[in-house]
Design an enzyme around this catalytic site. Sequence first.
Site, PDB file in Angstrom:
ATOM      1  N   ASN A 136      24.524 -34.180 -15.982  1.00 40.86           N
ATOM      2  CA  ASN A 136      23.518 -34.454 -14.680  1.00 40.86           C
ATOM      3  C   ASN A 136      24.198 -33.832 -13.551  1.00 40.86           C
ATOM      4  OD1 ASN A 136      22.134 -35.686 -12.681  1.00 40.86           O
ATOM      5  ND2 ASN A 136      22.866 -37.703 -12.803  1.00 40.86           N
ATOM      6  N   SER A 167      31.819 -41.489 -14.868  1.00 40.61           N
ATOM      7  CA  SER A 167      33.300 -41.071 -14.962  1.00 40.61           C
ATOM      8  C   SER A 167      33.573 -40.889 -16.491  1.00 40.61           C
ATOM      9  CB  SER A 167      34.526 -42.048 -14.435  1.00 40.61           C
ATOM     10  OG  SER A 167      33.954 -42.232 -12.994  1.00 40.61           O
ATOM     11  N   HIS A 183      18.076 -43.450 -12.713  1.00 41.63           N
ATOM     12  CA  HIS A 183      19.667 -43.373 -12.393  1.00 41.63           C
ATOM     13  C   HIS A 183      19.850 -44.234 -11.178  1.00 41.63           C
ATOM     14  CE1 HIS A 183      23.275 -41.607 -11.003  1.00 41.63           C
ATOM     15  NE2 HIS A 183      23.331 -41.036 -12.339  1.00 41.63           N
ATOM     16  N   GLU A 221      25.252 -47.193 -17.961  1.00 41.14           N
ATOM     17  CA  GLU A 221      25.779 -46.668 -16.859  1.00 41.14           C
ATOM     18  C   GLU A 221      26.260 -47.733 -15.868  1.00 41.14           C
ATOM     19  OE1 GLU A 221      25.632 -42.144 -16.188  1.00 41.14           O
ATOM     20  OE2 GLU A 221      24.475 -43.310 -14.779  1.00 41.14           O
ATOM     21  N   GLU A 263      21.518 -44.098  -8.736  1.00 39.99           N
ATOM     22  CA  GLU A 263      21.462 -43.273  -7.354  1.00 39.99           C
ATOM     23  C   GLU A 263      19.844 -43.063  -6.877  1.00 39.99           C
ATOM     24  OE1 GLU A 263      23.506 -39.395  -8.249  1.00 39.99           O
ATOM     25  OE2 GLU A 263      25.497 -40.808  -8.149  1.00 39.99           O
ATOM     26  N   LYS A 307      23.190 -33.301 -10.644  1.00 42.64           N
ATOM     27  CA  LYS A 307      22.721 -34.083  -9.323  1.00 42.64           C
ATOM     28  C   LYS A 307      22.531 -33.151  -8.380  1.00 42.64           C
ATOM     29  CE  LYS A 307      25.531 -37.941 -10.490  1.00 42.64           C
ATOM     30  NZ  LYS A 307      26.524 -38.984 -10.012  1.00 42.64           N
ATOM     31  N   GLY A 322      31.048 -41.989 -10.422  1.00 41.15           N
ATOM     32  CA  GLY A 322      31.484 -41.314  -9.548  1.00 41.15           C
ATOM     33  C   GLY A 322      32.661 -42.035  -8.851  1.00 41.15           C
TER      34      GLY A 322
HETATM   35  P1  PGA Z   1      29.961 -39.263 -13.041  1.00 40.37           P
HETATM   36  O1  PGA Z   1      28.161 -39.498 -12.919  1.00 40.37           O
HETATM   37  O2  PGA Z   1      30.288 -38.669 -14.262  1.00 40.37           O
HETATM   38  O3  PGA Z   1      30.144 -38.319 -11.781  1.00 40.37           O
HETATM   39  O4  PGA Z   1      30.278 -40.627 -12.740  1.00 40.37           O
HETATM   40  C1  PGA Z   1      27.639 -40.241 -14.145  1.00 40.37           C
HETATM   41  C2  PGA Z   1      26.039 -40.123 -13.645  1.00 40.37           C
HETATM   42  O5  PGA Z   1      25.816 -40.388 -12.386  1.00 40.37           O
HETATM   43  O6  PGA Z   1      25.353 -39.903 -14.617  1.00 40.37           O
END
Ligand code: PGA
Length: 255
Positions: A9, A215, A97, A169, A99, A11, A175
């Site tokens: 992803n 992460s 997601h 997740e 976010e 982003k 993040g």
């Molecule tokens: P990250 O993000 O690996 O940076 O923690 C994972 C995600 O948002 O799918």
Amino acid sequence: MHKKLVVGNLKMNPISLVEFERYLNMLEKELKNKEFEKTEIVICPPIVYLQKLLDRKIENIKAGVQDVFWDYQGAFTGEFSAGMVKSVGASHVIIGHSERRKYFNEDGKIINLKLRSSLKSGLYVVLCIGESEDERKKGQTVSVIRKQLKESLAEIGPGKMEYISVAYEPIWAVGTDKIPTSDEILEAKIIIKKTLAELYSPKVAQNSRLLYGGSVKSNCAGQVCVDPAMDGALVGRESLQPYELVKIAKIIDES
Ligand code: PGA
């Protein structure tokens, strides 16, 4: 048995088309002469770069998007549909997601609509669920996971589960560099499987594909993906580094 899945992803990265092309060059180089026996890698770039990714036809790489709108066409300024994504040749979409839930107020109903229109258009869906730090502290992890799953999958038949991967997740791990223990992921996995068995059948639950996200790095992929026997990973930051992404995919492929 279906294949394992590693989803990058990206982003809202990288910052320009030139940078994205540089990224694709590095990715292609990393993948050269590497075989993946049981793992598919999907890259989900910002939508404006999707066609570039498709045009490159990189071996072992599939293309996906990070979101879609729920309707199939019409007066929805700025949006794009699952059908449009499918029509250009992409195969996957990330739905729900954290976010999107946080910054765009997406709730269970919206996620369900997006999921249904994605399935109708023939896309494979990566459905994200997971509890916040606060919810975990209050002991609500089980109820949050169950609620999110039930809402997201409303009116979706068992046959469709073949096209859905559930990505656990935990929001507190996205993040942040904080990662759950293998046991915590295993607990979440059991809750997800139990809920799917209730919603559909034990067989559907058994065959469903479960990913871990939050992460993920190559140095912890063993702990968060291999030890709890997940079927793959949803990778954010580390997917911006082709070397790391391919390394994570290799660890999963060889497990
Ligand atoms: P990250 O993000 O690996 O940076 O923690 C994972 C995600 O948002 O799918």
